[in-house]
Design a protein around this motif. Structure first.
Motif: not given
Lengths: 410, 138
Positions: A347, A349-350, A353-354, A357-358, A364-365, A404, A408-410
């Motif tokens: 998604x 949004x994910x 967000x990540x 943080x980086x 997004x959207x 990255x 993380x989402x995998x």
């Protein structure tokens, strides 16, 4: 091709104080330029200088400060005239931004000259702000809204446009550049064809003015609106260009001070152009600072800005396409520095967000283009949009960030 | 456990992470593990619309307590939703209505509740409390 060949990137970056900061312990990478660009110190100083030395209400004061504020306010009007290639400063109306410009035209020209049974054409690439004002007008007056469809590459289907055009069409309103995909629309052709059936054309220039040279006379645009904050200028100010004959025929938008010639309780006569459309005390400081933004772009060279951004877009597109499962949304032949994409199974949004943080700021959207997202059958995209101060190294940070995020989402 | 005991438990779990990525990986993991809702319950009635992602919320009474089930299309939001359910689900409507949620702030995730337009989380918390208030009246 190296960066230094096009622009002096270190010098440019030093002009933007906001870029020199860390987010979550990482150097900020700002790739949300299609939403708003950062401001160079010249613009920040212009605002500061205005409030420190020149602040006064314009046009009617006879004291020195009022004269200075009026002079600088009107100097921006002349700078905008030149910037857009307009014939006269009477054709430049200051607004709060593109949305305001479009609403002004819909509420005045639209209300007066478009009638029940007439048609308005927009496109499938439009931002909500170039959809909703026309829908409101259509509902009020019984006008039909027609939409130019978008092909798989994110370009307008010009064959369908030809079919939509008829004597019934009174107005066409399209964007010069798509905010969600970066597509540059063939507006000169769109305008000429609309004129051939007697329709006027409104151009939403919000996403174009920071990337492309604009010449409203060469384009033969009837109306052209843009926002200062997307071209390194302040928020809350923009301009609407309108052909003089059209503006003269239009009723005022808002009533109040400044827009009048004479007021009696029996009848009010309206001021001349462009003041007829500028009721109330305008956003003087930001208008003054807009000139600094235009001068800043000229000091680098608008062709150089475009070349630098093109280089970043080419590089970013190549790198993005190497990421497994990534699909570009919007692959028009002509586009500005906007890279919109989706990654299979993730998604947007994910991702946003990540990446934040980086230290990487992206958008997004649905980008206020819900009908367009529906056209591509997606919820939204991740959009990285590049400006003159962005670098190849920053694109590398985005790519590394996406790897990255995927892990993380995998 | 009371609502506050569960909140404190979550705060303790997050205290173990010294890296933002570990924190998010934990949330992502919770998001993936949340059962979610079957497609036929992701209805317009249950939807909480955010600007970027949708959240679906269902509530029903189990004895004296209120049970929540929820889902989201974005996995980080789903992880946060999973924590909200862990904290609030299975308590009496009165407890839920009177609860004060402090764990989100304490684990450093308050930005997700501040971005009112970007996800449905704020509305979700409000909706959970609304359910609790409504069931108190029944």
């Amino acid at each position: 091709m190296t960066l230094t060949e096009i622009v002096d990137i270190q010098k440019i970056r030093a002009d933007f104080p906001v870029l020199d900061q860390e987010i979550n312990g990482k150097k900020l990478v700002y790739f949300d330029n299609a939403a708003t660009t950062q401001k160079p110190i010249a613009v920040i100083n212009a605002l500061k200088h205005y409030y420190e030395f020149d602040n006064a209400n314009i046009h009617r004061g006879i004291h020195t400060l009022a004269e200075r504020a009026t002079r600088d306010f009107e100097a921006t009007r002349e700078a905008v005239r030149k910037f857009l290639g307009a014939a006269s400063t009477e054709e430049i109306i200051f607004t709060s931004g593109t949305t305001n410009g479009i609403n002004l035209v819909a509420s005045t020209y639209g209300r007066k000259f478009i009638k029940e049974g007439d048609e308005i054409i927009i496109s499938g690439l439009e931002h909500h702000s170039n959809i909703v004002p026309w829908q409101m007008l259509c509902e009020e007056k019984g006008i039909t809204l027609k939409v130019i469809p978008v092909n798989d590459r994110g370009e307008l289907d010009m064959e369908v446009y030809d079919q939509l055009l008829s004597e019934k069409v009174k107005l066409v309103s399209v964007n010069h550049v798509s905010n969600a995909l970066g597509t540059i629309n063939p507006i000169k052709e769109i305008i000429a064809k609309a004129h051939a059936v007697g329709a006027v054309v409104m151009i939403d220039g919000a996403q174009a003015t920071s990337h492309l040279d604009i010449d409203v006379q060469d384009l033969d645009a009837d109306f052209y609106a843009f926002s200062a904050h997307k071209l390194y200028g302040p928020t809350g100010v923009g301009a609407l260009y309108g052909k003089k004959a059209l503006l003269e025929a239009m009723p005022p938008y808002m009533g109040g001070g400044e827009m009048i010639k004479e007021v009696t309780f029996e009848k009010t006569t309206y001021n001349e152009l462009p003041y007829k459309f500028e009721a109330g005390t305008p956003n003087i400081a930001d208008v003054v600072a807009l000139k600094a933004a235009l001068e800043y772009m000229d000091s680098i060279g608008r062709d150089k800005i475009a070349a630098h951004e093109d280089m970043l877009l080419q590089y970013a597109t190549e790198q993005l396409l190497q990421i497994e499962g990534l699909r570009m949304i919007g692959e028009a032949k002509n586009k500005v520095s906007v890279a919109s994409f989706v990654i299979e199974g993730i998604h947007p949004q994910d991702i946003g967000v990540l990446l934040d943080n980086l230290g990487v700021a992206v958008r997004t959207g649905h980008h206020c283009t819900q009908p367009l997202m529906k056209r591509f059958n997606i919820l939204g995209t991740t959009r990285a949009s590049f400006a003159v101060y962005n670098t190849i190294e920053e694109v590398d940070r985005l790519i590394a960030g996406l790897h990255r995020v995927k892990k993380m989402l995998a | 456990m009371t609502i506050n005991e569960i909140q404190d438990e979550i705060i303790e779990e997050f205290a173990l992470f010294d890296d933002w990525a570990d924190k998010y990986e934990y949330i992502i993991d919770m998001g993936k593990k949340l059962k979610g809702l079957p497609e036929d319950q992701k209805t317009e009635d249950n939807i909480i619309k955010g600007c970027q992602s949708r959240v679906w919320l269902n509530a029903h009474k189990d004895g004296e307590n209120l049970v929540f089930e929820a889902d989201s299309e974005a996995v980080i939001v789903k992880g946060l939703v999973s924590m909200l359910i862990r904290v609030l689900s299975g308590h009496s409507p009165k407890e839920i209505a009177e609860s004060e949620l402090y764990f989100i702030d304490q684990i450093g995730m308050s930005q997700h509740l501040a971005q009112t337009r970007s996800n449905g989380l704020v509305s979700m918390v409000k909706q959970m409390k609304n359910y609790a208030i409504a069931y108190q009246l029944v």
